[in-house]
Design an enzyme around this catalytic site. Structure first.
Site, PDB file in Angstrom:
ATOM      1  N   GLU A 334      30.856  40.122  26.959  1.00 25.66           N
ATOM      2  CA  GLU A 334      29.880  39.598  25.995  1.00 25.66           C
ATOM      3  C   GLU A 334      30.578  38.927  24.816  1.00 25.66           C
ATOM      4  O   GLU A 334      30.114  37.892  24.313  1.00 25.66           O
ATOM      5  CB  GLU A 334      28.958  40.721  25.514  1.00 25.66           C
ATOM      6  CG  GLU A 334      28.209  41.470  26.618  1.00 25.66           C
ATOM      7  CD  GLU A 334      27.467  40.558  27.575  1.00 25.66           C
ATOM      8  OE1 GLU A 334      27.049  39.454  27.168  1.00 25.66           O
ATOM      9  OE2 GLU A 334      27.298  40.940  28.754  1.00 25.66           O
ATOM     10  N   HIS A 343      30.758  31.836  32.433  1.00 32.52           N
ATOM     11  CA  HIS A 343      31.039  32.638  33.617  1.00 32.52           C
ATOM     12  C   HIS A 343      32.089  31.941  34.481  1.00 32.52           C
ATOM     13  O   HIS A 343      32.190  30.713  34.499  1.00 32.52           O
ATOM     14  CB  HIS A 343      29.772  32.841  34.448  1.00 32.52           C
ATOM     15  CG  HIS A 343      28.854  33.879  33.902  1.00 32.52           C
ATOM     16  ND1 HIS A 343      27.493  33.818  34.035  1.00 32.52           N
ATOM     17  CD2 HIS A 343      29.106  35.022  33.209  1.00 32.52           C
ATOM     18  CE1 HIS A 343      26.937  34.868  33.455  1.00 32.52           C
ATOM     19  NE2 HIS A 343      27.898  35.610  32.935  1.00 32.52           N
ATOM     20  N   CYS A 389      35.300  32.023  10.676  1.00 30.29           N
ATOM     21  CA  CYS A 389      35.405  33.376  10.115  1.00 30.29           C
ATOM     22  C   CYS A 389      36.536  34.158  10.760  1.00 30.29           C
ATOM     23  O   CYS A 389      36.974  35.180  10.227  1.00 30.29           O
ATOM     24  CB  CYS A 389      34.081  34.129  10.267  1.00 30.29           C
ATOM     25  SG  CYS A 389      33.692  34.686  11.953  1.00 30.29           S
TER      26      CYS A 389
END
Length: 486
Positions: A334, A343, A389
C-alpha cells in the site's frame, strides 16, 4: 568502537523433527529444534547492554554452518517517537517511551550476498532470515525448556485455504512503453542520492485489533515494532528510509468509521488523519492496522500517488495476528501505491515467487520489489514534487543509539557508510572506518563527483514545474533543497 558480541548457537534436534507442530506462524509440517547458547566475548570492564548494538550468531541449517550478522535497526524509531492510547472515557494519553535499548535487528548471512534477516531478540530469537534464496523462520518453543527454538522454512507453514486475496487498488499503468529491466543494487551514486526519501510513519491499531488482543497494549506495540522492522528492510533497496514516529491504539473505541467496505474505511481514516492526527503529530504517512475482514477478499487499500497529501497520504491493512511478515508485505504494497508505483505485470520479476507489488496476495509473501517497480520509481517518482515532504531527512541525532560502522546508514561521526568491507563498492569511502578515503572530500551526495565537491553553481537538482533549480555550494556534498516556488 562498538564491540561485536559473539554468540554461538549450538543445534540439537529432537527425535520428533519433521512432525507437525502448531507454532506462532501456524501449523508447521517440518522443523528443527535448536538450542541457542550464548557465549559472550565482551572485553573486561565493558558495560553489558541489555540488547547489544551488534551481534553475530554461528549455527547450522540443514547440517551446513552459517554465520548470521545482526545489527540493531537504528532507523526504527525517531527521537520524538510517541505512543498514544485512550482511557475508558476517551481521554487521550500520550507517552514518550525510551526506545534506545530496543531489541529489533536487521542482518545478513556471511558469504551470501542475497541474504537478509529481520529478528526480534526481545524474548529469545524470533523472525526470519533468507538463506540461499529460501525463507526460514525462527521462534522460541513454548516448552518447559525455555532455550528451545524452532527453525523451519516458510514453505512448510500450512497455507490458508481460502479465495485469493486482492489489493484494493485498480491497475493503472500510466505508460504502455516496454518496461526496461533495472537492477536494485547497481545504481550510480548520483542516482542513489536522487532516490533518497524519508517516510516518517504513524501506525494506528483500531479498536477491533485492541479487542482481538484482549486489550494488551504491550503485545500490540510489539507486533507493530516487528512489522515496521521488516518494512524498513523492504524499502532499503529503493533508498527509502521508513522511521516509526508514532504509534496509536484506539483503546476506547473506533475514532473513524471502520466497516466491511475498504473504500469507506479508507476515506474515513483519511479524514481523521487530516482533521485530528495532523494537528497533533508531525508525520508523512499514516497506516491503519485493523481487525476488520473487508468484503471482497481485500487485504488493504490506499490512494494512488497521494503521498504527502493531508487527507490521502494514508493506507489501511488487515491484521493477520501472528503472520508479521505477511502484514509487513501488505503495508509495503500500500505504501508503494501511495508513492505512485503500479501493480506488477506478468513480465516483472524480483527473484522470488511473487513481488511486493503483485496484484494478488501470495500466501508466501515477498520482501522484494520487482525490477518494474524500481524502474517506475526511477522513471516517474523522482521527477515529481508531490513527495517533497519526504525530502527532509530526520536529524542523525534523532535515531537514538550509538553509531555502528557497516550498517549502510551514515550516522553521527561518520562521513559515509558503504556496508561491510566485503560488500563496499564506494572507492571514496573506507568501509573499515566509515570515513572518506585519503585525498577524498566526500563519498556520497548529489554535489559529490569522483570523491570531490562539485563546483559552486553546479545544478544538482533540476527545476520541474514551478520549482527552482537547486545549486551546489562548492563547500559541501549535499544538494541544498530550497523547497520554494519560482
Amino acid at each position: 568502537m562498538i564491540q561485536v558480541l559473539l554468540v554461538t548457537i549450538c543445534l540439537a534436534v529432537f527425535p520428533y523433527q519433521g512432525s507437525s507442530i502448531i507454532l506462532e506462524s501456524g501449523n508447521v509440517n517440518d522443523y528443527e529444534v535448536v538450542y541457542p547458547r550464548k557465549v559472550t566475548a565482551l572485553p573486561k570492564g565493558a558495560v553489558q547492554q541489555k540488547y547489544e548494538d551488534a551481534m553475530q550468531y554461528e549455527f547450522k541449517v540443514n547440517g551446513e554452518p552459517v554465520v548470521l550478522h545482526l545489527e540493531k535497526n537504528k532507523e526504527l524509531f525517531s527521537e520524538d517517537y510517541s505512543e498514544t492510547h485512550y482511557s475508558p472515557d476517551g481521554r487521550e494519553i500520550t507517552t514518550y517511551p525510551l526506545v534506545e535499548d530496543h531489541c529489533y535487528y536487521h542482518g545478513r548471512i556471511e558469504n551470501d550476498a542475497d541474504s537478509t534477516a529481520s529478528i526480534s531478540a526481545c524474548n529469545g530469537l524470533k523472525g526470519h532470515f533468507k538463506l540461499q534464496g529460501e525463507m526460514y523462520l525462527i521462534e522460541p518453543l513454548e516448552l518447559s525448556d525455555s532455550e528451545a527454538h524452532a527453525v523451519y522454512k516458510y514453505e512448510n507453514v500450512e497455507k490458508e485455504d481460502e479465495a485469493p486475496k486482492m489489493c484494493g487498488v485498480t491497475q493503472n499503468w500510466e505508460s504502455h512503453e516496454p518496461i526496461k529491466k533495472a537492477s536494485q543494487s547497481n545504481l550510480p551514486p548520483e542516482q542513489e542520492e536522487l532516490l533518497k526519501r524519508y517516510i516518517e510513519l504513524v501506525v494506528v491499531a483500531d479498536h477491533r485489533m485492541y479487542t482481538i488482543y484482549d486489550g494488551d497494549k504491550t503485545e500490540i506495540s510489539s507486533i507493530i515494532y516487528e512489522i515496521v522492522n521488516i518494512l524498513t528492510q523492504i524499502f532499503r533497496p529503493l533508498h527509502i528510509r521508513v522511521a516509526l514516529i508514532g504509534l496509536e491504539i484506539w483503546s476506547s473505541g473506533e475514532l473513524s468509521k471502520v466497516t466491511l467496505s475498504a473504500d469507506d474505511t479508507l476515506e474515513a481514516f483519511g479524514e481523521w488523519r487530516e482533521t485530528v492526527l495532523m494537528n497533533r503529530k508531525r508525520h508523512d504517512h499514516a497506516q491503519l492496522l485493523t481487525g476488520m475482514i473487508f468484503s471482497g477478499t481485500i487485504e488493504g487499500r490506499t490512494y494512488k500517488s497521494r503521498m504527502c497529501d493531508p487527507k490521502h497520504s494514508v493506507g489501511i491493512v488487515r491484521d493477520h495476528r501472528t503472520r508479521r511478515h505477511f502484514v509487513a508485505n501488505r503495508m509495503a504494497h500500500e505504501l508503494g501505491h501511495n508513492l505512485g508505483i503500479d501493480h506488477d505485470r506478468d513480465s516483472c520479476s524480483c527473484g522470488a515467487n511473487s513481488c511486493i507489488m503483485s496484484a494478488t496476495v501470495s500466501n508466501e509473501p515477498s520482501s522484494q520489489f520487482s525490477d518494474c517497480s524500481l524502474n517506475q520509481y526511477l522513471k516517474h517518482i523522482i521527477h515529481y514534487h508531490y513527495t517533497t515532504c519526504l525530502y527532509n531527512e530526520p536529524s542523525k541525532t534523532d535515531i537514538v543509539s550509538p553509531p555502528v560502522c557497516g550498517n549502510y546508514y551514515t550516522e553521527v561521526g561518520e562521513d559515509c557508510d558503504c556496508g561491510p568491507p566485503a560488500n563496499c563498492q564506494n572507492p571514496c569511502c573506507d568501509a573499515a572506518t566509515c570515513k572518506v578515503t585519503t585525498g577524498s572530500q566526500c563519498a556520497e551526495g548529489l554535489c559529490c563527483d569522483q570523491c570531490k565537491f562539485m563546483k559552486e553553481g553546479t545544478v544538482c537538482r533540476v527545476a520541474r514545474g514551478d520549482w527552482n533549480n537547486d545549486i551546489c555550494t562548492g563547500q559541501s556534498a549535499e544538494c541544498p533543497n530550497k523547497g520554494y516556488y519560482g
